[in-house]
Design a protein around this motif. Structure first.
Motif, PDB file in Angstrom:
ATOM      1  N   ARG A   1       0.852  -1.212   0.052  1.00 23.61           N
ATOM      2  CA  ARG A   1      -0.050   0.071   0.134  1.00 23.61           C
ATOM      3  C   ARG A   1       0.794   1.319  -0.088  1.00 23.61           C
ATOM      4  O   ARG A   1       0.928   2.080   0.946  1.00 23.61           O
ATOM      5  CB  ARG A   1      -0.936  -0.144   1.159  1.00 23.61           C
ATOM      6  CG  ARG A   1      -0.153  -0.646   2.293  1.00 23.61           C
ATOM      7  CD  ARG A   1      -1.520  -0.812   3.602  1.00 23.61           C
ATOM      8  NE  ARG A   1      -0.922  -1.578   4.647  1.00 23.61           N
ATOM      9  CZ  ARG A   1      -1.399  -1.980   5.513  1.00 23.61           C
ATOM     10  NH1 ARG A   1      -2.695  -1.895   5.552  1.00 23.61           N
ATOM     11  NH2 ARG A   1      -0.945  -2.632   6.464  1.00 23.61           N
ATOM     12  N   GLU A   2       1.715   1.291  -1.119  1.00 22.19           N
ATOM     13  CA  GLU A   2       2.753   2.180  -1.076  1.00 22.19           C
ATOM     14  C   GLU A   2       2.167   3.687  -1.197  1.00 22.19           C
ATOM     15  O   GLU A   2       1.016   3.689  -1.784  1.00 22.19           O
ATOM     16  CB  GLU A   2       3.520   1.828  -2.270  1.00 22.19           C
ATOM     17  CG  GLU A   2       4.530   0.982  -2.180  1.00 22.19           C
ATOM     18  CD  GLU A   2       4.041  -0.393  -2.185  1.00 22.19           C
ATOM     19  OE1 GLU A   2       2.741  -0.439  -2.675  1.00 22.19           O
ATOM     20  OE2 GLU A   2       4.656  -1.461  -2.184  1.00 22.19           O
TER      21      GLU A   2
ATOM     22  N   PHE B   1       1.558  11.704  -9.933  1.00 21.44           N
ATOM     23  CA  PHE B   1       1.495  10.888 -11.341  1.00 21.44           C
ATOM     24  C   PHE B   1       1.874   9.448 -11.115  1.00 21.44           C
ATOM     25  O   PHE B   1       2.139   8.877 -11.955  1.00 21.44           O
ATOM     26  CB  PHE B   1       2.989  11.556 -11.794  1.00 21.44           C
ATOM     27  CG  PHE B   1       2.859  13.089 -11.853  1.00 21.44           C
ATOM     28  CD1 PHE B   1       2.094  13.722 -12.723  1.00 21.44           C
ATOM     29  CD2 PHE B   1       3.726  13.709 -11.080  1.00 21.44           C
ATOM     30  CE1 PHE B   1       1.928  15.105 -12.840  1.00 21.44           C
ATOM     31  CE2 PHE B   1       3.796  14.978 -11.029  1.00 21.44           C
ATOM     32  CZ  PHE B   1       2.938  15.888 -11.911  1.00 21.44           C
ATOM     33  N   GLY B   2       1.345   9.001  -9.808  1.00 16.22           N
ATOM     34  CA  GLY B   2       1.480   7.552  -9.694  1.00 16.22           C
ATOM     35  C   GLY B   2       2.966   6.843  -9.483  1.00 16.22           C
ATOM     36  O   GLY B   2       3.059   5.871  -9.362  1.00 16.22           O
ATOM     37  N   ASN B   3       3.757   7.768  -9.162  1.00 18.42           N
ATOM     38  CA  ASN B   3       5.296   7.526  -8.861  1.00 18.42           C
ATOM     39  C   ASN B   3       5.254   6.969  -7.394  1.00 18.42           C
ATOM     40  O   ASN B   3       4.520   7.634  -6.710  1.00 18.42           O
ATOM     41  CB  ASN B   3       6.256   8.532  -9.064  1.00 18.42           C
ATOM     42  CG  ASN B   3       6.355   8.776 -10.539  1.00 18.42           C
ATOM     43  OD1 ASN B   3       6.158   7.824 -11.483  1.00 18.42           O
ATOM     44  ND2 ASN B   3       6.765  10.036 -11.134  1.00 18.42           N
ATOM     45  N   LEU B   4       6.206   6.354  -6.950  1.00 15.61           N
ATOM     46  CA  LEU B   4       6.266   6.052  -5.514  1.00 15.61           C
ATOM     47  C   LEU B   4       6.773   7.261  -4.776  1.00 15.61           C
ATOM     48  O   LEU B   4       7.893   8.204  -5.317  1.00 15.61           O
ATOM     49  CB  LEU B   4       7.361   4.990  -5.314  1.00 15.61           C
ATOM     50  CG  LEU B   4       6.980   3.625  -5.800  1.00 15.61           C
ATOM     51  CD1 LEU B   4       8.130   2.790  -5.730  1.00 15.61           C
ATOM     52  CD2 LEU B   4       6.014   3.068  -4.996  1.00 15.61           C
ATOM     53  N   ASP B   5       6.135   7.817  -3.583  1.00 16.66           N
ATOM     54  CA  ASP B   5       6.330   8.999  -2.931  1.00 16.66           C
ATOM     55  C   ASP B   5       7.330   8.524  -1.767  1.00 16.66           C
ATOM     56  O   ASP B   5       7.092   8.346  -0.595  1.00 16.66           O
ATOM     57  CB  ASP B   5       5.151   9.715  -2.228  1.00 16.66           C
ATOM     58  CG  ASP B   5       5.399  10.912  -2.130  1.00 16.66           C
ATOM     59  OD1 ASP B   5       6.553  11.316  -1.890  1.00 16.66           O
ATOM     60  OD2 ASP B   5       4.405  11.581  -1.880  1.00 16.66           O
ATOM     61  N   ASP B   6       8.612   8.293  -2.185  1.00 16.68           N
ATOM     62  CA  ASP B   6       9.472   7.833  -1.182  1.00 16.68           C
ATOM     63  C   ASP B   6       9.839   8.785  -0.206  1.00 16.68           C
ATOM     64  O   ASP B   6      10.241   8.538   1.121  1.00 16.68           O
ATOM     65  CB  ASP B   6      10.905   7.395  -2.000  1.00 16.68           C
ATOM     66  CG  ASP B   6      10.833   6.161  -2.562  1.00 16.68           C
ATOM     67  OD1 ASP B   6      10.226   5.363  -2.135  1.00 16.68           O
ATOM     68  OD2 ASP B   6      11.546   5.967  -3.666  1.00 16.68           O
TER      69      ASP B   6
ATOM     70  N   LYS C   1       1.909   7.208  -3.310  1.00 13.60           N
ATOM     71  CA  LYS C   1       2.230   7.707  -4.543  1.00 13.60           C
ATOM     72  C   LYS C   1       2.013   8.989  -4.547  1.00 13.60           C
ATOM     73  O   LYS C   1       1.002   9.783  -4.086  1.00 13.60           O
ATOM     74  CB  LYS C   1       1.364   6.715  -5.750  1.00 13.60           C
ATOM     75  CG  LYS C   1       1.741   5.432  -5.572  1.00 13.60           C
ATOM     76  CD  LYS C   1       0.753   4.696  -6.627  1.00 13.60           C
ATOM     77  CE  LYS C   1       0.507   3.191  -6.431  1.00 13.60           C
ATOM     78  NZ  LYS C   1      -0.823   2.914  -7.043  1.00 13.60           N
TER      79      LYS C   1
END
Lengths: 258, 341
Positions: free
Chosen positions: A106-107, A112-117, A109
């Protein structure tokens, strides 16, 4: 306890071929209650909890969350209903770091749908610091962390999200004394927040210290469900080993009142 | 005091691991540079723009296969079918051209055929629970057999100039007409396959590190059961990885057949081993969870340069195989040293 239970597992069955791992078991769990689940290895307690966490499909029976019948076909379904599990194996991906494990499945994001590290790191730092202030090396793969730190990640993962029911499978098995005390404190904190907890354990002392109620399984059957005041450790041992209470048993708290 | 020693200790332990991965990449890069310097000294023709472009061209096929292979290897699997799928895709594209389709949609058909083979691999592995090695070995035979059957084992030629553009064209190609009427090439240009490889590599790295599916690919390879319990849809993730590998094999097939302007159903035998070698030399671990696109690119270029340089130095093809075999073993050995506690 007249209100609807938080979790009601009714007449749950699980068999593998001819072996009945869980045999018509019914248990319930209320808000703010800690229920200890005891039994030998192979008594069916892990199996029962895997059914509740969605990791295993039951052969029969029904699960109700807050009175509403639910059907868990995968762990995501259970997590969506607020059922979180801390597995005995911790279920961590060794090559990923702590934030990645915390948010695995349940990352967070970005738009833009990128991972929000960045957001995941920030959230991980906060929740991990709450459990262990010395937790600094968040960028290391979890394979290089100590057993206690790994346990902390597994715990953090289970309590960070909107948890209503928490299943803890041997949560203190890999921990030292101070960390065990931390887990005990955490359980009390979560209980006062109204979370229902199933504590699967081998350690009968832990169970007596932390639990409100104790449920004992033996050979796949439920052999006893007692308020912790009603029974002594010897009574529970008898349930675990023989599957029944001592012949001369009567509820301990009633005896004391007489 | 005790706190200070504890945190400094964990810091050291933590520092070692990424350092190890970094060192592996660095050692691969150093190997690459050493190869270039060595071959440049041994052969005049090696260190020229033209030969550099030839290497780029030759490596692009291994590189494309290697990117898909890296994804699959990170999930803890293997894809032995890419060489055959490459041939089948090229043949499908050629047949589509022969059937009257314009080149671009025809090549699209070829890539789709590759993706379909990859998806079939993924479904066999996840639904039938067949180990990847066996499932893709089966596909290796199936795809090769299909390619040979639909062409009658005869190469398809006469595909027209347009079919050859992808493999033979170049960007910024500068040609000057000399007064005597013959053209003189001032700069041969950057070959399209190399540009394609660069784009796919960047897209692959982006997918692996910035997207959820990439993280799930790593998690699946790292600990499949844990990932499943954490809510990762492991089967879908694997299906995705194998489909990408198949599609990239299809793309590589189109590049290769376009370069030859002929569809060879028997092309690409053993290419899967080059792709696996590239990924492994680049630091991917066959037990899953570890691997990078940049590493695989370095690996692909090590193999490409090794082949090219040995050719230029007049070393026989048989000796080349021996050398590449030793390089693969050496790379894995370095990896073992890195992971030794």
């Amino acid at each position: 306890m007249s209100q609807t239970p938080l979790v009601a597992m009714i007449d749950i069955e699980k068999h593998f071929g001819g072996i009945r791992a869980v045999d018509h078991v019914s248990v319930d769990l209320h808000e703010g209650e800690v229920v200890g689940l005891l039994g030998h290895n192979g008594a069916g307690k892990s199996c029962l909890m895997r059914i509740l966490s969605g990791a295993m499909a039951p052969s029969g029976g029904e699960i109700r969350i807050k009175g509403e019948a639910v059907h868990f076909s995968e762990p995501n379904d259970a997590r969506d209903m607020g059922v979180e599990t801390i597995y005995q194996t911790l279920a961590l991906a060794d090559h990923l770091d702590a934030p990645a494990n915390l948010f695995l499945g349940r990352e967070l994001k970005t738009r833009f749908g990128n991972l929000d590290d960045k957001a995941m790191l920030k959230a991980a730092r906060e929740v991990l610091a709450r459990l262990n202030p010395n937790f600094k090396n968040l960028h290391d793969p979890v394979s290089s962390l100590s057993g206690g730190q790994r346990q902390v990640i597994a715990i953090a993962r289970a309590i960070y999200f909107d948890t209503k029911v928490l299943i803890m499978d041997e949560p203190t098995a890999a921990l030292g004394p101070s960390e065990t005390a931390m887990v005990a404190g955490l359980i009390k904190e979560l209980r006062s927040a109204g979370i229902g907890i199933f504590l699967v354990s081998h350690d009968i002392h832990d169970v007596f210290d932390l639990c409100d109620r104790v449920v004992v399984m033996n050979k796949g059957r439920l052999v006893g469900s007692h308020h912790i005041d009603e029974v002594s450790k010897d009574d529970v041992l008898s349930l675990i080993v023989k599957g029944e209470l001592p012949a001369d048993w009567s509820a301990r708290n009633l005896k004391a009142a007489q | 005091m005790s706190d200070a020693t504890k945190s400094s200790k964990t810091f050291d332990v933590g520092d070692l691991i990424p350092g190890g991965a970094y060192i592996h990449r660095l050692s691969a890069l150093m190997t690459l540079l050493l190869l270039v310097v060595g071959f440049a000294l041994s052969s005049q023709a090696f260190f020229s723009i033209n030969n550099g472009l030839t290497i780029l061209l030759q490596t692009s096929v291994i590189g494309l296969l290697g990117i898909g292979m890296t994804m699959v290897i990170i999930t803890g699997g293997i894809d032995l079918s890419v060489g055959s799928v490459l041939a089948l895709s090229g043949v499908v594209s050629a047949l589509a051209v022969k059937a009257g389709l314009p080149v671009v949609p025809a090549m699209g058909c070829g890539v789709l055929a590759g993706a379909a083979c990859g998806a079939f691999n993924g479904l066999v592995i996840t639904r039938l629970r067949i180990p990847p090695f066996v499932a893709t070995l089966g596909m290796m035979l199936i795809a090769r057999g299909l390619a040979l059957q639909i062409t009658g084992a005869v190469p398809i030629s006469g595909l027209g100039n347009a079919f050859g553009i992808l493999g033979n064209g170049a960007l910024f190609r500068m040609v000057e007409m000399r007064p005597n009427g013959f053209p003189k090439v001032i700069f041969p240009g950057i070959p399209y396959p190399a540009i394609l490889l660069l784009i796919v590599a960047i897209a692959g790295a982006y997918l692996l590190h910035r997207r959820q599916i990439g993280r799930h690919i790593i998690a699946t390879g790292s600990n499949e059961e844990a990932s499943r319990l954490s809510g990762v849809r492991v089967d879908r993730t694997k299906l995705y990885a194998y489909t990408i590998s198949g599609a990239l094999a299809g793309l590589a097939g189109n590049v290769l057949m376009s370069r030859l302007v002929t569809a060879q159903p028997s092309e690409g035998v053993m290419y899967e081993l080059d792709a696996i070698a590239a990924a492994v030399i680049g630091g991917a671990s066959l037990s899953g969870g570890v691997g990078t696109i940049s590493g695989t690119m370095i690996g692909a270029f090590i193999i490409g340069i090794l082949r090219n340089g040995l050719n230029m130095s007049g070393v026989s093809a048989f000796i080349q195989q021996i050398v590449i075999g030793l390089v693969v073993i050496g790379a894995v050995w370095i990896d073992q040293i890195r992971n030794r506690p």
